[in-house]
Design a protein around this motif. Structure first.
Motif, PDB file in Angstrom:
ATOM      1  N   ALA A   1       8.261  -5.874   3.833  1.00 26.59           N
ATOM      2  CA  ALA A   1       8.256  -4.782   4.581  1.00 26.59           C
ATOM      3  C   ALA A   1       8.232  -5.445   6.133  1.00 26.59           C
ATOM      4  CB  ALA A   1       6.991  -4.237   4.576  1.00 26.59           C
ATOM      5  N   PRO A   2       8.877  -4.656   7.217  1.00 30.17           N
ATOM      6  CA  PRO A   2       8.842  -5.472   8.295  1.00 30.17           C
ATOM      7  C   PRO A   2       7.561  -5.894   8.875  1.00 30.17           C
ATOM      8  CG  PRO A   2      10.078  -3.391   8.304  1.00 30.17           C
ATOM      9  CD  PRO A   2       9.106  -3.372   7.152  1.00 30.17           C
ATOM     10  N   GLU A   3       6.285  -5.195   8.762  1.00 33.67           N
ATOM     11  CA  GLU A   3       5.047  -5.864   9.151  1.00 33.67           C
ATOM     12  C   GLU A   3       4.659  -6.811   8.404  1.00 33.67           C
ATOM     13  OE1 GLU A   3       4.004  -2.721   6.000  1.00 33.67           O
ATOM     14  OE2 GLU A   3       5.388  -3.138   7.486  1.00 33.67           O
ATOM     15  N   GLN A   4       5.168  -7.115   7.345  1.00 27.99           N
ATOM     16  CA  GLN A   4       4.749  -8.125   6.473  1.00 27.99           C
ATOM     17  C   GLN A   4       5.420  -9.690   6.752  1.00 27.99           C
ATOM     18  OE1 GLN A   4       5.268  -7.656   2.247  1.00 27.99           O
ATOM     19  NE2 GLN A   4       4.727 -10.055   1.558  1.00 27.99           N
ATOM     20  N   ARG A   5       6.570  -9.313   7.543  1.00 24.80           N
ATOM     21  CA  ARG A   5       7.681 -10.528   7.771  1.00 24.80           C
ATOM     22  C   ARG A   5       6.866 -11.166   9.176  1.00 24.80           C
ATOM     23  NH1 ARG A   5      13.539  -8.133   7.683  1.00 24.80           N
ATOM     24  NH2 ARG A   5      13.514  -7.014   5.445  1.00 24.80           N
ATOM     25  N   VAL A   6       5.959 -10.240   9.808  1.00 24.76           N
ATOM     26  CA  VAL A   6       5.308 -10.817  11.114  1.00 24.76           C
ATOM     27  C   VAL A   6       3.820 -11.326  10.632  1.00 24.76           C
ATOM     28  CG1 VAL A   6       4.650  -9.982  13.444  1.00 24.76           C
ATOM     29  CG2 VAL A   6       6.735  -9.031  12.228  1.00 24.76           C
ATOM     30  N   ASP A   7       3.221 -10.666   9.956  1.00 24.17           N
ATOM     31  CA  ASP A   7       2.095 -10.914   9.768  1.00 24.17           C
ATOM     32  C   ASP A   7       1.494 -10.427   8.312  1.00 24.17           C
ATOM     33  OD1 ASP A   7      -0.698 -11.472   9.767  1.00 24.17           O
ATOM     34  OD2 ASP A   7      -1.139 -10.053  11.497  1.00 24.17           O
ATOM     35  N   ALA A   8       1.647 -11.436   7.292  1.00 22.16           N
ATOM     36  CA  ALA A   8       1.278 -11.189   5.826  1.00 22.16           C
ATOM     37  C   ALA A   8       0.114 -10.584   5.566  1.00 22.16           C
ATOM     38  CB  ALA A   8       1.750 -12.363   5.010  1.00 22.16           C
ATOM     39  N   LYS A   9      -0.848 -11.473   6.287  1.00 25.96           N
ATOM     40  CA  LYS A   9      -2.466 -11.278   6.124  1.00 25.96           C
ATOM     41  C   LYS A   9      -2.801  -9.923   6.170  1.00 25.96           C
ATOM     42  CE  LYS A   9      -7.025 -12.946   7.250  1.00 25.96           C
ATOM     43  NZ  LYS A   9      -7.673 -13.926   8.174  1.00 25.96           N
ATOM     44  N   ASN A  10      -2.500  -9.197   7.285  1.00 21.08           N
ATOM     45  CA  ASN A  10      -2.799  -7.759   7.725  1.00 21.08           C
ATOM     46  C   ASN A  10      -1.898  -6.732   7.107  1.00 21.08           C
ATOM     47  OD1 ASN A  10      -4.894  -8.531   9.425  1.00 21.08           O
ATOM     48  ND2 ASN A  10      -3.528  -9.025  10.964  1.00 21.08           N
ATOM     49  N   ALA A  11      -1.036  -7.065   6.244  1.00 20.38           N
ATOM     50  CA  ALA A  11      -0.031  -6.016   5.536  1.00 20.38           C
ATOM     51  C   ALA A  11      -0.914  -5.549   4.338  1.00 20.38           C
ATOM     52  CB  ALA A  11       1.143  -6.692   5.073  1.00 20.38           C
ATOM     53  N   ASP A  12      -0.921  -3.978   4.390  1.00 24.64           N
ATOM     54  CA  ASP A  12      -1.764  -3.349   3.137  1.00 24.64           C
ATOM     55  C   ASP A  12      -0.771  -2.920   2.288  1.00 24.64           C
ATOM     56  OD1 ASP A  12      -0.152  -1.375   4.649  1.00 24.64           O
ATOM     57  OD2 ASP A  12      -1.898  -0.519   5.644  1.00 24.64           O
ATOM     58  N   ALA A  13      -1.437  -1.862   1.621  1.00 25.04           N
ATOM     59  CA  ALA A  13      -0.533  -1.591   0.253  1.00 25.04           C
ATOM     60  C   ALA A  13       0.529  -0.972   0.577  1.00 25.04           C
ATOM     61  CB  ALA A  13      -1.620  -0.455  -0.622  1.00 25.04           C
ATOM     62  N   ARG A  14       0.678  -0.496   1.602  1.00 23.12           N
ATOM     63  CA  ARG A  14       2.289   0.299   1.972  1.00 23.12           C
ATOM     64  C   ARG A  14       3.248  -0.663   2.243  1.00 23.12           C
ATOM     65  NH1 ARG A  14      -0.149   3.313   7.384  1.00 23.12           N
ATOM     66  NH2 ARG A  14      -1.039   1.231   7.585  1.00 23.12           N
ATOM     67  N   ALA A  15       2.911  -2.245   2.182  1.00 24.88           N
ATOM     68  CA  ALA A  15       4.064  -3.188   2.256  1.00 24.88           C
ATOM     69  C   ALA A  15       4.399  -3.244   0.821  1.00 24.88           C
ATOM     70  CB  ALA A  15       3.524  -4.631   2.474  1.00 24.88           C
ATOM     71  N   ASP A  16       3.623  -2.856  -0.415  1.00 20.23           N
ATOM     72  CA  ASP A  16       4.260  -2.884  -1.632  1.00 20.23           C
ATOM     73  C   ASP A  16       5.059  -1.599  -1.742  1.00 20.23           C
ATOM     74  OD1 ASP A  16       2.999  -5.320  -2.433  1.00 20.23           O
ATOM     75  OD2 ASP A  16       1.408  -4.234  -3.472  1.00 20.23           O
ATOM     76  N   ILE A  17       4.863  -0.490  -1.271  1.00 18.33           N
ATOM     77  CA  ILE A  17       5.459   0.635  -1.309  1.00 18.33           C
ATOM     78  C   ILE A  17       7.033   0.551  -0.623  1.00 18.33           C
ATOM     79  CG2 ILE A  17       5.741   3.181  -0.407  1.00 18.33           C
ATOM     80  CD1 ILE A  17       2.604   3.262  -0.654  1.00 18.33           C
ATOM     81  N   PHE A  18       6.966  -0.395   0.420  1.00 16.31           N
ATOM     82  CA  PHE A  18       8.371  -0.768   1.002  1.00 16.31           C
ATOM     83  C   PHE A  18       9.131  -1.481  -0.040  1.00 16.31           C
ATOM     84  CE2 PHE A  18      11.466  -3.256   3.202  1.00 16.31           C
ATOM     85  CZ  PHE A  18      11.857  -2.464   4.303  1.00 16.31           C
ATOM     86  N   SER A  19       8.620  -2.615  -0.780  1.00 15.28           N
ATOM     87  CA  SER A  19       9.147  -3.436  -1.700  1.00 15.28           C
ATOM     88  C   SER A  19       9.602  -2.428  -2.881  1.00 15.28           C
ATOM     89  CB  SER A  19       8.341  -4.595  -2.239  1.00 15.28           C
ATOM     90  OG  SER A  19       7.788  -5.104  -1.090  1.00 15.28           O
ATOM     91  N   LEU A  20       8.955  -1.507  -3.335  1.00 14.71           N
ATOM     92  CA  LEU A  20       9.524  -0.513  -4.348  1.00 14.71           C
ATOM     93  C   LEU A  20      10.661   0.342  -3.832  1.00 14.71           C
ATOM     94  CD1 LEU A  20       5.842   0.772  -5.394  1.00 14.71           C
ATOM     95  CD2 LEU A  20       7.295  -0.914  -6.904  1.00 14.71           C
TER      96      LEU A  20
END
Length: 612
Positions: A195-214
């Motif tokens: 997810a875009p936010e995970q590329r910037v800051d993985a520590k603060n990425a929440d469950a919605r990052a997994d939804i993007f990957s799905l």
């Protein structure tokens, strides 16, 4: 971190390396270590043993990551998640013992030539239920990709999620403090699925990052392509797909987490509507009254929206018919350069292959071929890269204009050159395009363009290829100066176009290359300081497309500074010096004739004399 021995992973292991287990064969390896098929001697069952690379086993951070995967798996017990059996340590490394899944990864299934849509959606539901369960236990996977999803053939090909090595624990879960490995503003995962936010800051990425990957996995499963930048909905990439999948995928892939599904449960509810008997992979559960009520409300809402959409389409067709039947005036057509530079909606960021060369007096940008990734801004139509070429594929609907602009700064200079090879092909006829042509009239000719664009998009110079046999067009809008000039007809197939501006601000356009290069009309004198006509910043290169299919290759933009005033004086003398010796050599042969006549009589007497 210790240096990693590249051969450490591939070295043979002793079958009895781990007490209580017999290693049988290597089934997979990677940067972290290797996975062996093994037998658990106490129960005689087949298991998978994951060994950490011995070199990485000396690094505390990798040890912690390995322990973290064990903690994540220990917290989870679900039919669609690979279960953990044991963990431990040998003299040289660490190991995990897990359930052995006898089957391929999802990557191999995606590569299959034929797509079973219903089967794909059933397995997608299995994956989503596994992630929903993990989120409920406070675990976020953060590295979902086809390689980390296995298909258990012995269990009927059901999906099982594996590799929780990058998982994170939610704040309310007990292991969070012990295994908080990710630092703030650090990116972890696989780039194409992050997810875009995970590329910037993985520590603060929440469950919605997994939804993007799905969403990425589902899109790739349905179309065979990873969605990058501006992408077409799945139903436009693959015939026969249910259009309702477009909304599901699009919502998963929203750049802003707030616009995605709030939970995996909400995603599952939408997917279940598309899969008959979608609960068959789990034990049958009788729907509750609330669940039945929710399903009924959703069905009524969908039916209402479909009816409303049909009414809107009918109303739109009526308006188009009324306009078509009018005897009104023909609407003036916008110039192609102006159409490309219009507001085409929100821009999206994209990267493309290329190279950037910076010298002291010369800077060059080349798009389409090179080892670097150049930053681009895409507006309007989707764009893709194929074999080092920028491609605008044919599209239907209102978005028939597209623009790709290089997102660069600092390309200043007095002399500029922009060149590319362009091809403009009409879109093949389809029922949709025939219908649009019936109501709107014949579509515009396919037009591909290279442009120099100002900082506000209001100032530009466009060199436009209108298709084979049509004249090449030079169009400009700089401050209050606007105009168009037509040049020679474009050749069949590919046309080579070039824009040049010299230090005096004289702009010229050409078509062709080498001896076949021809100028397009007359030069335009912009005057010294010509870059100021493009706004506050120097112009940048761009490409555009109207209708049909456009292909742009070899886009190269070069700017350089003119020689300093002090160095201009020797230039003319260097040009004159070669010319000076030429007349000197030409005069010398003219003065040579007088001596030969004097020598001729001296040689004549021997000819008339007697022989000795």
């Amino acid at each position: 971190m210790s240096s990693i021995d590249p051969t450490a992973i591939s070295r043979p292991r002793s079958p009895d390396l781990i007490s209580g287990y017999h290693l049988e064969k290597l089934v997979g390896s990677g940067g972290m270590g290797e996975v062996h098929k093994a037998t658990q001697l106490s129960l005689g069952r087949t298991v998978a043993v994951k060994l950490l690379n011995p070199e990485l086993a000396k690094d505390p951070s990798f040890i912690a990551r390995f322990q973290k995967e064990a903690a994540a798996l220990a917290a989870l017990s679900h039919p669609h998640i690979v279960s953990i059996v044991d963990k431990g340590k040998t003299d040289t490394t660490y190991y995990l013992v897990m359930e052995f899944v006898d089957g391929p990864s999802l990557r191999e299934l995606i590569r299959a030539p034929e797509l079973d849509v219903t089967g794909a959606l059933r397995r997608m539901l299995e994956i989503c239920r596994a992630i929903e369960y993990a989120h409920g236990r406070g675990v976020i996977h953060r590295d979902l990709k086809p390689e980390n999803i296995l298909l258990d053939q012995q269990a009927g090909g059901i999906a099982k999620v594996s590799d929780f090595g990058l998982a994170s624990f939610l704040a309310d879960a007990s292991p969070s403090s012990r295994y908080a490995l990710t630092s703030t503003h650090v990116s972890m995962g696989t780039l194409s699925y992050m997810a875009p936010e995970q590329r910037v800051d993985a520590k603060n990425a929440d469950a919605r990052a997994d939804i993007f990957s799905l969403g990425v996995i589902l899109y790739e499963w349905l179309t065979g392509e990873v969605p990058l930048g501006t992408f077409d909905p799945p139903s436009q990439r693959k015939e026969g797909l249910d259009p309702r999948l477009d909304a599901i995928v699009t919502r998963c892939l929203k750049p802003d987490p707030e616009d995605r599904y709030p939970s995996v449960r909400a995603l599952i509810e939408d997917l279940e509507l598309l899969v008959p008997g979608s609960m068959s992979s789990l034990p049958a559960v009788r729907p509750t009254r609330i669940h039945r009520l929710r399903q009924g409300v959703r069905k009524v809402v969908r039916k209402t929206l479909q009816a409303a959409a049909a009414l809107v389409v009918l109303a739109a067709l009526g308006v188009l018919a009324r306009e078509w039947l009018r005897d009104g005036e023909a609407r003036p057509r916008v110039q192609p350069g102006a159409a490309i530079m219009e507001d085409l909606g929100p821009m999206s960021a994209l990267t493309g292959p290329g190279r950037s060369e910076d010298a002291s007096e010369r800077r060059t940008l080349a798009l389409g071929e090179g080892p670097e990734q150049l930053n681009l801004l895409v507006s309007g139509r989707p764009v893709e890269f194929q074999e080092n070429a920028v491609i605008f594929p044919a599209v239907d609907g209102q978005s028939r204009v597209g623009r790709v602009r290089m997102n660069v700064v600092g390309r200043e200079g007095d002399i500029a050159t922009l060149s590319a090879r362009l091809r403009a092909d009409a879109a093949p006829p389809t029922p949709m395009r025939r219908a649009l042509a019936f109501w709107n009239g014949p579509p515009r000719a396919t037009q591909a363009a290279v442009l120099l664009v100002g900082s506000t998009d209001l100032d530009y110079v466009a060199l436009i290829h209108n298709g084979a046999g049509e004249p090449v067009r030079l169009e400009w809008a700089l401050d209050e100066r606007r105009g168009t000039m037509l040049g020679p007809d474009a050749p069949e197939g590919e046309a080579v176009l070039e824009l040049k501006v010299d230090a005096e601000g004289v702009l010229q356009a050409f078509v062709g290359k080498g001896k076949e290069q021809r100028a397009i009309a007359e030069p335009i004198n912009l005057g010294p300081g010509w870059m100021e006509h493009f706004g506050e910043l120097p112009p940048v290169p761009a490409v555009g497309c109207i209708e049909g299919t456009c292909r742009i290759e070899g886009l190269t933009f070069t700017v350089r500074k003119a020689p300093p005033p002090g160095t201009t004086a020797p230039v003319p003398t260097l040009a004159v010096r070669p010319a000076a010796p030429v007349p000197a050599k030409a005069v010398a042969p003219k003065k040579a004739p007088p001596p030969p006549p004097k020598k001729q009589p001296a040689k004549a007497p021997p000819k008339g004399g007697k022989r000795r």
